[in-house]
Design an enzyme around this catalytic site. Structure first.
Site, PDB file in Angstrom:
ATOM      1  N   GLN A 103      -4.688  -1.826   9.186  1.00  0.00           N
ATOM      2  CA  GLN A 103      -4.608  -3.030   8.968  1.00  0.00           C
ATOM      3  C   GLN A 103      -5.593  -4.230   9.781  1.00  0.00           C
ATOM      4  OE1 GLN A 103      -3.383  -3.664   5.698  1.00  0.00           O
ATOM      5  NE2 GLN A 103      -4.067  -5.670   6.145  1.00  0.00           N
ATOM      6  N   LYS A 140       0.761  -0.980  -0.011  1.00  0.00           N
ATOM      7  CA  LYS A 140      -0.181   0.027   0.045  1.00  0.00           C
ATOM      8  C   LYS A 140       0.821   1.219   0.119  1.00  0.00           C
ATOM      9  CE  LYS A 140      -3.810  -2.528   2.106  1.00  0.00           C
ATOM     10  NZ  LYS A 140      -4.438  -2.795   3.244  1.00  0.00           N
ATOM     11  N   ASP A 198     -11.315   2.771   3.609  1.00  0.00           N
ATOM     12  CA  ASP A 198     -11.395   1.300   3.706  1.00  0.00           C
ATOM     13  C   ASP A 198     -13.049   1.212   3.398  1.00  0.00           C
ATOM     14  OD1 ASP A 198      -9.586  -0.441   3.223  1.00  0.00           O
ATOM     15  OD2 ASP A 198      -9.345  -0.688   5.463  1.00  0.00           O
TER      16      ASP A 198
END
Ligand code: NAP
Length: 284
Positions: free
Chosen positions: A97, A53, A120
């Site tokens: 995460q 990422k 997200d």
């Protein structure tokens, strides 16, 4: 006849070229898009996802900050960090995460992220907005899947979609997004009976189970579009999907490979959401 491959890798490359220009434009306006990534602990798979990422952000000019916190971090400490980032002006997206260590509540963490920075798309506010067809940050994997289908000019409206898997991050939202595109959607999960009868009705079959080669061509209707979300390692340590590609490709009209399919598009949509967020700030 062998299916046409929908390459997420190629589509991601195309989209990222365009995004680079958007980032340059925003930077000229004084708002460089910024993404903060928080990683708790030292899970190798999570470390590798986070590294890619960060690398992808760098490639297109997005400012990224990585916070690597020890496994022993308390929930309070993590929520404190998120709260700080919620107020940090140069950060337009916050990603924690997953999975988290057992002593930290995933729900509490997701709900602590400012929905306007929830790139997200996991916050209940964004999920609710997505469900009701309002503007929202769309969850990256499902969003990437819809983009992949559309990239080939495949009509979704009126199609019979079967989604195998009903997780909150992939199965449920991908079904919802395809429903929003006017497909007729059926979900299969671990309690589904006669799953094969259902998958054989699918014009578009999305498989997100997390088991290597869970389905093969026997489960695929002739001419179906097959989207394989799974990322698994087989006995030889090779990355494989939930679908047996070699067997399914002879039945499908289009199919996504693993690797190089859904994976690269997931990160691409994360970059996209971060740019959208920065754009909102720049044009407030
Ligand atoms: P998950 O949370 O473990 O969910 C798996 C789903 O599969 C569950 O809904 C489960 O049903 C269902 N399932 C399990 N066994 C089944 C069976 N025998 N028959 C029918 N359904 C069954 O997994 P996930 O997070 O959705 O991820 C799925 C896969 O996608 C994993 O391989 C993951 O690594 C991959 N993934 C890839 C990306 C990417 O960017 N490429 C992103 C996210 C995930 P129940 O609900 O009944 O338990």
């Amino acid at each position: 006849m062998s299916a046409i491959i929908i390459s997420g890798k190629e589509l991601a490359k195309e989209k990222r070229e365009q995004m680079k220009l958007e980032v340059e434009k925003l930077t000229r306006q004084g708002v460089t898009p910024g993404l903060a990534v928080i990683l708790i602990g030292e899970d190798p798979a999570s470390q590798s996802y986070v590294r890619s990422k960060q690398k992808s952000c760098k490639e297109i000019g997005i400012h990224s900050e990585l916070y690597e916190l020890p496994e022993t971090t308390t929930q309070e400490e993590l929520l404190g960090k998120i709260n700080h980032l919620n107020h940090q002006e140069n950060i337009h997206g916050i990603l924690v995460q997953l999975p988290l260590p057992n002593h930290i509540s995933e729900k509490a963490v997701i709900e602590s992220i400012d929905p306007t920075k929830d790139v997200d798309g996991f916050h209940p506010i964004n999920i609710g907005r997505m469900m009701t067809g309002q503007e929202a940050f769309l969850p990256c994997t499902p969003y990437g899947i819809v983009e992949m289908i559309k990239s080939k000019g495949i009509d979704i409206e009126g199609k019979q979609v079967v989604v195998v898997g009903r997780s909150n991050i992939v199965g449920k939202p991908v079904g919802q997004l395809l429903l929003n595109e006017n497909a007729t959607v059926t979900y299969c999960h671990s309690r589904t009976r006669n799953m094969k009868d259902l998958t054989l009705t699918a014009d578009i079959l999305v498989v997100a189970v997390g088991k290597a080669h869970f389905l093969d061509g026997e489960y695929v209707k002739g001419g179906a579009v097959v989207i394989d979300v799974g990322v698994n390692r087989n006995e030889e340590g090779k990355l494989v999907g939930d679908v047996n590609f070699d067997s399914a490709k002879d039945k499908a009209s289009y199919i996504t490979p693993v690797p190089g399919g859904v994976g690269p598009m997931t990160i691409t949509m994360l970059l996209h959401n971060t740019i959208i967020s920065a754009n909102r700030v720049a044009n407030k």
